[in-house]
Design a protein around this motif. Sequence first.
Motif, PDB file in Angstrom:
ATOM      1  N   VAL A   1       0.828  -1.207   0.000  1.00 54.09           N
ATOM      2  CA  VAL A   1       0.000   0.000   0.000  1.00 54.09           C
ATOM      3  C   VAL A   1       0.864   1.259   0.000  1.00 54.09           C
ATOM      4  O   VAL A   1       0.633   2.181  -0.797  1.00 54.09           O
ATOM      5  CB  VAL A   1      -0.991  -0.001   1.190  1.00 54.09           C
ATOM      6  CG1 VAL A   1      -1.625   1.358   1.390  1.00 54.09           C
ATOM      7  CG2 VAL A   1      -2.074  -1.056   0.960  1.00 54.09           C
TER       8      VAL A   1
ATOM      9  N   LEU B   1       2.462   1.801  -3.392  1.00 53.36           N
ATOM     10  CA  LEU B   1       1.492   2.255  -4.383  1.00 53.36           C
ATOM     11  C   LEU B   1       1.145   3.725  -4.185  1.00 53.36           C
ATOM     12  O   LEU B   1       1.077   4.495  -5.154  1.00 53.36           O
ATOM     13  CB  LEU B   1       0.232   1.379  -4.317  1.00 53.36           C
ATOM     14  CG  LEU B   1       0.433  -0.090  -4.715  1.00 53.36           C
ATOM     15  CD1 LEU B   1      -0.812  -0.902  -4.393  1.00 53.36           C
ATOM     16  CD2 LEU B   1       0.812  -0.218  -6.177  1.00 53.36           C
ATOM     17  N   LYS B   2       0.946   4.136  -2.948  1.00 51.47           N
ATOM     18  CA  LYS B   2       0.657   5.545  -2.656  1.00 51.47           C
ATOM     19  C   LYS B   2       1.811   6.435  -3.094  1.00 51.47           C
ATOM     20  O   LYS B   2       1.591   7.510  -3.673  1.00 51.47           O
ATOM     21  CB  LYS B   2       0.390   5.738  -1.162  1.00 51.47           C
ATOM     22  CG  LYS B   2      -0.937   5.218  -0.696  1.00 51.47           C
ATOM     23  CD  LYS B   2      -1.085   5.466   0.799  1.00 51.47           C
ATOM     24  CE  LYS B   2      -2.391   4.994   1.338  1.00 51.47           C
ATOM     25  NZ  LYS B   2      -2.502   5.243   2.784  1.00 51.47           N
TER      26      LYS B   2
ATOM     27  N   ILE C   1      -5.486   3.915  -3.886  1.00 52.58           N
ATOM     28  CA  ILE C   1      -5.784   2.639  -3.238  1.00 52.58           C
ATOM     29  C   ILE C   1      -7.300   2.471  -3.130  1.00 52.58           C
ATOM     30  O   ILE C   1      -7.991   3.382  -2.674  1.00 52.58           O
ATOM     31  CB  ILE C   1      -5.155   2.601  -1.820  1.00 52.58           C
ATOM     32  CG1 ILE C   1      -3.660   2.929  -1.877  1.00 52.58           C
ATOM     33  CG2 ILE C   1      -5.396   1.258  -1.149  1.00 52.58           C
ATOM     34  CD1 ILE C   1      -2.844   2.049  -2.771  1.00 52.58           C
TER      35      ILE C   1
ATOM     36  N   VAL D   1      -9.352  -1.874   0.355  1.00 51.44           N
ATOM     37  CA  VAL D   1      -7.955  -2.180   0.674  1.00 51.44           C
ATOM     38  C   VAL D   1      -7.445  -1.200   1.723  1.00 51.44           C
ATOM     39  O   VAL D   1      -6.796  -1.591   2.698  1.00 51.44           O
ATOM     40  CB  VAL D   1      -7.069  -2.142  -0.591  1.00 51.44           C
ATOM     41  CG1 VAL D   1      -5.593  -2.282  -0.235  1.00 51.44           C
ATOM     42  CG2 VAL D   1      -7.489  -3.220  -1.587  1.00 51.44           C
ATOM     43  N   GLU D   2      -7.744   0.066   1.536  1.00 50.26           N
ATOM     44  CA  GLU D   2      -7.314   1.104   2.489  1.00 50.26           C
ATOM     45  C   GLU D   2      -7.894   0.834   3.877  1.00 50.26           C
ATOM     46  O   GLU D   2      -7.196   0.941   4.894  1.00 50.26           O
ATOM     47  CB  GLU D   2      -7.758   2.485   1.996  1.00 50.26           C
ATOM     48  CG  GLU D   2      -7.292   3.626   2.855  1.00 50.26           C
ATOM     49  CD  GLU D   2      -5.826   3.969   2.665  1.00 50.26           C
ATOM     50  OE1 GLU D   2      -5.198   4.366   3.665  1.00 50.26           O
ATOM     51  OE2 GLU D   2      -5.324   3.854   1.545  1.00 50.26           O
TER      52      GLU D   2
ATOM     53  N   TYR E   1      -6.192  -2.182   5.415  1.00 46.74           N
ATOM     54  CA  TYR E   1      -4.829  -1.759   5.754  1.00 46.74           C
ATOM     55  C   TYR E   1      -4.816  -1.008   7.087  1.00 46.74           C
ATOM     56  O   TYR E   1      -4.007  -1.291   7.974  1.00 46.74           O
ATOM     57  CB  TYR E   1      -4.289  -0.886   4.620  1.00 46.74           C
ATOM     58  CG  TYR E   1      -2.927  -0.296   4.854  1.00 46.74           C
ATOM     59  CD1 TYR E   1      -1.784  -1.089   4.784  1.00 46.74           C
ATOM     60  CD2 TYR E   1      -2.769   1.060   5.107  1.00 46.74           C
ATOM     61  CE1 TYR E   1      -0.523  -0.542   4.974  1.00 46.74           C
ATOM     62  CE2 TYR E   1      -1.521   1.615   5.303  1.00 46.74           C
ATOM     63  CZ  TYR E   1      -0.396   0.803   5.229  1.00 46.74           C
ATOM     64  OH  TYR E   1       0.839   1.360   5.418  1.00 46.74           O
TER      65      TYR E   1
END
Length: 108
Positions: free
Chosen positions: A62, A65-66, A72, A76-77, A80
């Motif tokens: 994550v 990717l950010k 995201i 998923v966020e 996470y």
Amino acid sequence: LDYQTRIMVTNDIYSILKKENMTAIIVTHDISEAISMSDRVIVIENGQIIKTFAKKDILENVDFLKEHGIKIPYGVELVYELKKNGVNIEIENWDKKSVMDKIIEVTK
């Protein structure tokens, strides 16, 4: 395609690929679509592969990717953040309904 039709087509393609044990390269700018249709994700930036990972390892990626400007998906966020805050949650299927069902299960 509208959102609902795109989801249906995506699910159908993934099911066919799995059933026939086929490999396909799907190119998309939508990480949600990449996660829902694949076993592996390859991130390309400026024509170069900069990261590959298994779909099951999305949570470990994550921050990466950010850092690379990839939005995201909300589910998923949320998972996470729950894990970061000590909630024991494991996701096998990243489709929206499965994620929401699992979140409800672990937060009861």
